[in-house]
Design an enzyme around this catalytic site. Structure first.
Site, PDB file in Angstrom:
ATOM      1  N   GLU A 101       3.662  14.333   0.458  1.00 10.38           N
ATOM      2  CA  GLU A 101       3.912  15.679  -0.063  1.00 10.38           C
ATOM      3  C   GLU A 101       4.876  15.669  -1.240  1.00 10.38           C
ATOM      4  O   GLU A 101       4.924  16.608  -2.022  1.00 10.38           O
ATOM      5  CB  GLU A 101       4.484  16.555   1.062  1.00 10.38           C
ATOM      6  CG  GLU A 101       3.423  16.921   2.084  1.00 10.38           C
ATOM      7  CD  GLU A 101       3.993  17.698   3.256  1.00 10.38           C
ATOM      8  OE1 GLU A 101       5.176  18.079   3.193  1.00 10.38           O
ATOM      9  OE2 GLU A 101       3.242  17.900   4.211  1.00 10.38           O
TER      10      GLU A 101
ATOM     11  N   HIS B  31       7.567  10.627  -4.032  1.00  7.36           N
ATOM     12  CA  HIS B  31       8.120   9.294  -3.750  1.00  7.36           C
ATOM     13  C   HIS B  31       7.222   8.182  -4.292  1.00  7.36           C
ATOM     14  O   HIS B  31       7.694   7.185  -4.803  1.00  7.36           O
ATOM     15  CB  HIS B  31       8.321   9.102  -2.239  1.00  7.36           C
ATOM     16  CG  HIS B  31       7.033   8.989  -1.477  1.00  7.36           C
ATOM     17  ND1 HIS B  31       6.375  10.089  -0.975  1.00  7.36           N
ATOM     18  CD2 HIS B  31       6.273   7.916  -1.175  1.00  7.36           C
ATOM     19  CE1 HIS B  31       5.266   9.680  -0.386  1.00  7.36           C
ATOM     20  NE2 HIS B  31       5.167   8.385  -0.489  1.00  7.36           N
TER      21      HIS B  31
ATOM     22  N   PHE C 235       0.002  -8.135  -9.053  1.00  2.81           N
ATOM     23  CA  PHE C 235       0.162  -6.752  -8.566  1.00  2.81           C
ATOM     24  C   PHE C 235      -0.980  -6.424  -7.603  1.00  2.81           C
ATOM     25  O   PHE C 235      -2.033  -5.952  -8.015  1.00  2.81           O
ATOM     26  CB  PHE C 235       0.147  -5.800  -9.776  1.00  2.81           C
ATOM     27  CG  PHE C 235       0.436  -4.358  -9.440  1.00  2.81           C
ATOM     28  CD1 PHE C 235       1.737  -3.884  -9.417  1.00  2.81           C
ATOM     29  CD2 PHE C 235      -0.587  -3.471  -9.173  1.00  2.81           C
ATOM     30  CE1 PHE C 235       2.006  -2.554  -9.118  1.00  2.81           C
ATOM     31  CE2 PHE C 235      -0.328  -2.131  -8.876  1.00  2.81           C
ATOM     32  CZ  PHE C 235       0.964  -1.675  -8.844  1.00  2.81           C
TER      33      PHE C 235
ATOM     34  N   CYS D 174       0.856  -1.188   0.000  1.00  6.95           N
ATOM     35  CA  CYS D 174       0.000   0.000   0.000  1.00  6.95           C
ATOM     36  C   CYS D 174       0.888   1.233   0.000  1.00  6.95           C
ATOM     37  O   CYS D 174       1.606   1.488   0.966  1.00  6.95           O
ATOM     38  CB  CYS D 174      -0.891  -0.016   1.239  1.00  6.95           C
ATOM     39  SG  CYS D 174      -1.794   1.519   1.475  1.00  6.95           S
TER      40      CYS D 174
ATOM     41  N   ILE E 264       0.913   5.217  -0.191  1.00  6.39           N
ATOM     42  CA  ILE E 264       0.019   6.371  -0.029  1.00  6.39           C
ATOM     43  C   ILE E 264       0.770   7.634  -0.432  1.00  6.39           C
ATOM     44  O   ILE E 264       1.903   7.864   0.016  1.00  6.39           O
ATOM     45  CB  ILE E 264      -0.475   6.488   1.431  1.00  6.39           C
ATOM     46  CG1 ILE E 264      -1.170   5.187   1.853  1.00  6.39           C
ATOM     47  CG2 ILE E 264      -1.430   7.673   1.572  1.00  6.39           C
ATOM     48  CD1 ILE E 264      -1.619   5.151   3.300  1.00  6.39           C
TER      49      ILE E 264
HETATM   50  N1  RBF Z   1       6.536   1.901   1.301  1.00  3.72           N
HETATM   51  C1  RBF Z   1       5.240   1.536   1.192  1.00  3.72           C
HETATM   52  O1  RBF Z   1       4.953   0.340   1.066  1.00  3.72           O
HETATM   53  N2  RBF Z   1       4.247   2.470   1.204  1.00  3.72           N
HETATM   54  C2  RBF Z   1       4.496   3.803   1.309  1.00  3.72           C
HETATM   55  O2  RBF Z   1       3.542   4.598   1.325  1.00  3.72           O
HETATM   56  C3  RBF Z   1       5.848   4.210   1.408  1.00  3.72           C
HETATM   57  N3  RBF Z   1       6.152   5.524   1.485  1.00  3.72           N
HETATM   58  C4  RBF Z   1       7.464   5.890   1.485  1.00  3.72           C
HETATM   59  C5  RBF Z   1       7.808   7.260   1.476  1.00  3.72           C
HETATM   60  C6  RBF Z   1       9.143   7.633   1.404  1.00  3.72           C
HETATM   61  C7  RBF Z   1       9.479   9.085   1.338  1.00  3.72           C
HETATM   62  C8  RBF Z   1      10.162   6.638   1.392  1.00  3.72           C
HETATM   63  C9  RBF Z   1      11.612   7.040   1.299  1.00  3.72           C
HETATM   64  C10 RBF Z   1       9.833   5.330   1.455  1.00  3.72           C
HETATM   65  C11 RBF Z   1       8.490   4.913   1.499  1.00  3.72           C
HETATM   66  N4  RBF Z   1       8.161   3.567   1.525  1.00  3.72           N
HETATM   67  C12 RBF Z   1       6.846   3.207   1.415  1.00  3.72           C
HETATM   68  C13 RBF Z   1       9.188   2.532   1.722  1.00  3.72           C
HETATM   69  C14 RBF Z   1       9.752   1.958   0.420  1.00  3.72           C
HETATM   70  O3  RBF Z   1       8.803   1.101  -0.180  1.00  3.72           O
HETATM   71  C15 RBF Z   1      11.034   1.159   0.731  1.00  3.72           C
HETATM   72  O4  RBF Z   1      10.764   0.203   1.715  1.00  3.72           O
HETATM   73  C16 RBF Z   1      12.171   2.038   1.209  1.00  3.72           C
HETATM   74  O5  RBF Z   1      12.362   3.120   0.347  1.00  3.72           O
HETATM   75  C17 RBF Z   1      13.478   1.221   1.297  1.00  3.72           C
HETATM   76  O6  RBF Z   1      13.873   0.743   0.031  1.00  3.72           O
END
Ligand code: RBF
Length: 172
Positions: A91, A94, A119, A86, A88
């Site tokens: 701001e 990413h 997916f 999931c 989300i």
């Molecule tokens: N992983 C998610 O599964 N959902 C998210 O909403 C999510 N938001 C993120 C926002 C930022 C700014 C960053 C840097 C990472 C986020 N991640 C999120 C984690 C990402 O999928 C991953 O685990 C990390 O970036 C490490 O590779």
């Protein structure tokens, strides 16, 4: 008349006792991904997949889903791997980078291994949108992901049967 979404699954594969299915779940936004996982697992079991044949693993975030799925493929050789996550919108952008990475990563796995890597990732703007799509009682994208995996396994089984014994057709 219902227009949006897909039609109900018409048939589920038979002889599912020997079918292994992998599930990889992102731990980010786990309130959402946990319900997706439980609905996904429930749907697989209801269809006849044995609990011991469901290989369920966690990865940190959705970006890690393709590699987690590849690890399961390498070690267990399942009939399908379901990726649950999931993302989300925040701001910054990413979400765009993460979602593109996952979508391309998962599609690459489908075509490389010639088997379904599903997916099951919510790419939503708000928490409310996420909750609406992962509600145990109504819509749940985890359940839909399970159905997609089963439908693709069925399609593969059907096509294989069609060409069984025929010279000149690939059967793998
Ligand atoms: N992983 C998610 O599964 N959902 C998210 O909403 C999510 N938001 C993120 C926002 C930022 C700014 C960053 C840097 C990472 C986020 N991640 C999120 C984690 C990402 O999928 C991953 O685990 C990390 O970036 C490490 O590779």
């Amino acid at each position: 008349m219902k227009i949006k979404g897909k039609t109900e699954i018409s048939a589920i594969p038979k002889d599912l006792e020997n079918i292994k299915i992998g599930i990889v779940k992102a731990q980010w936004n786990s309130a959402v991904t946990d319900t997706m996982l439980s609905e996904c697992t429930k749907a697989l079991k209801n269809a006849g997949i044995l609990e011991e044949n469901i290989i369920s693993k966690n990865v940190p975030g959705s970006y890690e889903l393709p590699l987690g799925a590849l690890f399961i493929e390498n070690t267990h050789n399942p009939a399908a791997v379901i990726c649950l996550g999931c993302v989300i919108k925040g701001e910054t952008d990413h979400d765009i980078f993460i979602n593109q990475g996952i979508a391309q990563g998962i599609m690459g796995l489908n075509l490389r291994f010639s088997k379904p890597f599903v997916f099951g990732v919510l790419t939503v703007n708000t928490e409310e949108q996420a909750i609406a799509r992962a509600d145990g009682s109504k819509e749940n994208k985890g359940k839909e992901a399970a159905e997609a995996a089963l439908e693709m396994i069925l399609l593969r089984q059907d096509l294989k049967k069609e060409v069984q014994g025929q010279i000149g057709f690939r059967n793998r």
